[in-house]
Design a protein around this motif. Structure first.
Motif, PDB file in Angstrom:
ATOM      1  N   ALA A  41     -40.636  27.505 -34.634  1.00  0.00           N
ATOM      2  CA  ALA A  41     -40.864  26.532 -35.841  1.00  0.00           C
ATOM      3  C   ALA A  41     -39.496  26.731 -35.657  1.00  0.00           C
ATOM      4  CB  ALA A  41     -41.565  26.781 -37.046  1.00  0.00           C
TER       5      ALA A  41
ATOM      6  N   PHE B 114     -47.735  25.982 -39.203  1.00  0.00           N
ATOM      7  CA  PHE B 114     -47.785  25.439 -37.463  1.00  0.00           C
ATOM      8  C   PHE B 114     -47.339  26.956 -36.732  1.00  0.00           C
ATOM      9  CE2 PHE B 114     -44.595  24.876 -34.246  1.00  0.00           C
ATOM     10  CZ  PHE B 114     -45.502  23.453 -33.594  1.00  0.00           C
TER      11      PHE B 114
ATOM     12  N   ARG C  43     -45.995  29.054 -29.662  1.00  0.00           N
ATOM     13  CA  ARG C  43     -45.505  27.292 -31.316  1.00  0.00           C
ATOM     14  C   ARG C  43     -44.713  28.514 -32.141  1.00  0.00           C
ATOM     15  NH1 ARG C  43     -50.961  27.776 -31.659  1.00  0.00           N
ATOM     16  NH2 ARG C  43     -50.971  28.925 -33.154  1.00  0.00           N
TER      17      ARG C  43
ATOM     18  N   PRO D 243     -40.604  31.585 -38.970  1.00  0.00           N
ATOM     19  CA  PRO D 243     -39.682  30.727 -38.576  1.00  0.00           C
ATOM     20  C   PRO D 243     -38.005  31.084 -38.072  1.00  0.00           C
ATOM     21  CG  PRO D 243     -41.195  29.604 -40.008  1.00  0.00           C
ATOM     22  CD  PRO D 243     -41.028  31.421 -39.936  1.00  0.00           C
TER      23      PRO D 243
ATOM     24  N   GLY E 238     -39.388  21.152 -42.890  1.00  0.00           N
ATOM     25  CA  GLY E 238     -40.289  21.791 -43.421  1.00  0.00           C
ATOM     26  C   GLY E 238     -40.905  21.377 -44.580  1.00  0.00           C
TER      27      GLY E 238
ATOM     28  N   LEU F 164     -44.394  25.904 -41.899  1.00  0.00           N
ATOM     29  CA  LEU F 164     -43.576  25.563 -40.818  1.00  0.00           C
ATOM     30  C   LEU F 164     -44.087  27.114 -40.323  1.00  0.00           C
ATOM     31  CD1 LEU F 164     -39.798  26.209 -40.912  1.00  0.00           C
ATOM     32  CD2 LEU F 164     -40.872  23.994 -39.989  1.00  0.00           C
TER      33      LEU F 164
ATOM     34  N   LEU G  83     -40.758  23.462 -32.739  1.00  0.00           N
ATOM     35  CA  LEU G  83     -41.408  22.217 -34.252  1.00  0.00           C
ATOM     36  C   LEU G  83     -39.457  22.173 -35.008  1.00  0.00           C
ATOM     37  CD1 LEU G  83     -42.379  20.310 -36.605  1.00  0.00           C
ATOM     38  CD2 LEU G  83     -43.346  22.203 -37.541  1.00  0.00           C
TER      39      LEU G  83
END
Length: 188
Positions: free
Chosen positions: A107, A122, A105, A130, A81, A119, A77
């Motif tokens: 970010a 996520f 995952r 992140p 944010g 973030l 991602l």
């Protein structure tokens, strides 16, 4: 990425991309083998419909279209944010899918004011933080890291020690920081 994919011939690496701003659409509509993948240019603008984008990703993590057997997907991602829609619904939808829970995952926060709390939600893992990109050079550096080191970890055989690994049992290496100072006009 191609070299990493070739180093593990038992892993089939497919690429997709979703763009979101004022709405969300698939930027690369169908999964493409990494050997054939070419990045189509993308322009930033609009608001941040991150929740809608994550709902669309969650739909693709269902079985089918995902194969019930395989290696965990890698979800990267890239955002400031600051979602302008219901990001909680999108994150929940991803986590409701078996492949969403097992996905690696990552970010990357864009700009000095990126909201890392969103973030982190996520990523949903206490040991993975992140990344922060404040200019184009840093963004390229972290995208390259995510598309090589993380891909290599996710396409390698599983490891037995899970104490320093994410939810899928994979070791995620920490990227090297970027040490170059950006030109003032390149800072976001």
């Amino acid at each position: 990425m191609r070299n990493v994919a070739h180093s593990n011939p038992h892993a089939r690496v497919l690429m997709r991309a979703l763009k979101f701003s004022s709405g969300a659409t698939w930027h690369v509509t169908q999964p493409i083998p990494v050997e054939q993948f070419q990045w189509p240019d993308l322009e930033a603008g609009g608001v941040t419909d991150m929740g809608r984008a994550l709902l669309m990703v969650a739909e693709e993590l269902k079985i089918p279209p995902m194969d019930p057997r395989g290696l965990p997907p890698v979800l990267v991602l890239i955002s400031d944010g600051h979602p302008t829609d219901d990001v909680s619904k999108g994150i929940s939808a991803i986590m409701e899918q078996p492949w969403g829970k097992k996905a690696v995952r990552i970010a990357i926060g864009i700009g000095h004011d990126a909201d890392h709390n969103v973030l982190r939600r996520f990523i949903n893992h206490p040991e993975i933080q992140p990344l922060q990109a404040n200019n184009a050079e840093q963004l390229v550096h972290y995208i390259k890291w995510a598309s090589t080191a993380v891909l290599q970890s996710s396409s390698s055989p599983a490891v037995t020690d899970t104490s320093t690994h994410n939810g899928s049992g994979l070791h995620i290496p920490v990227p090297a920081p970027t040490n170059t100072m950006p030109i003032d006009s390149d800072v976001w």
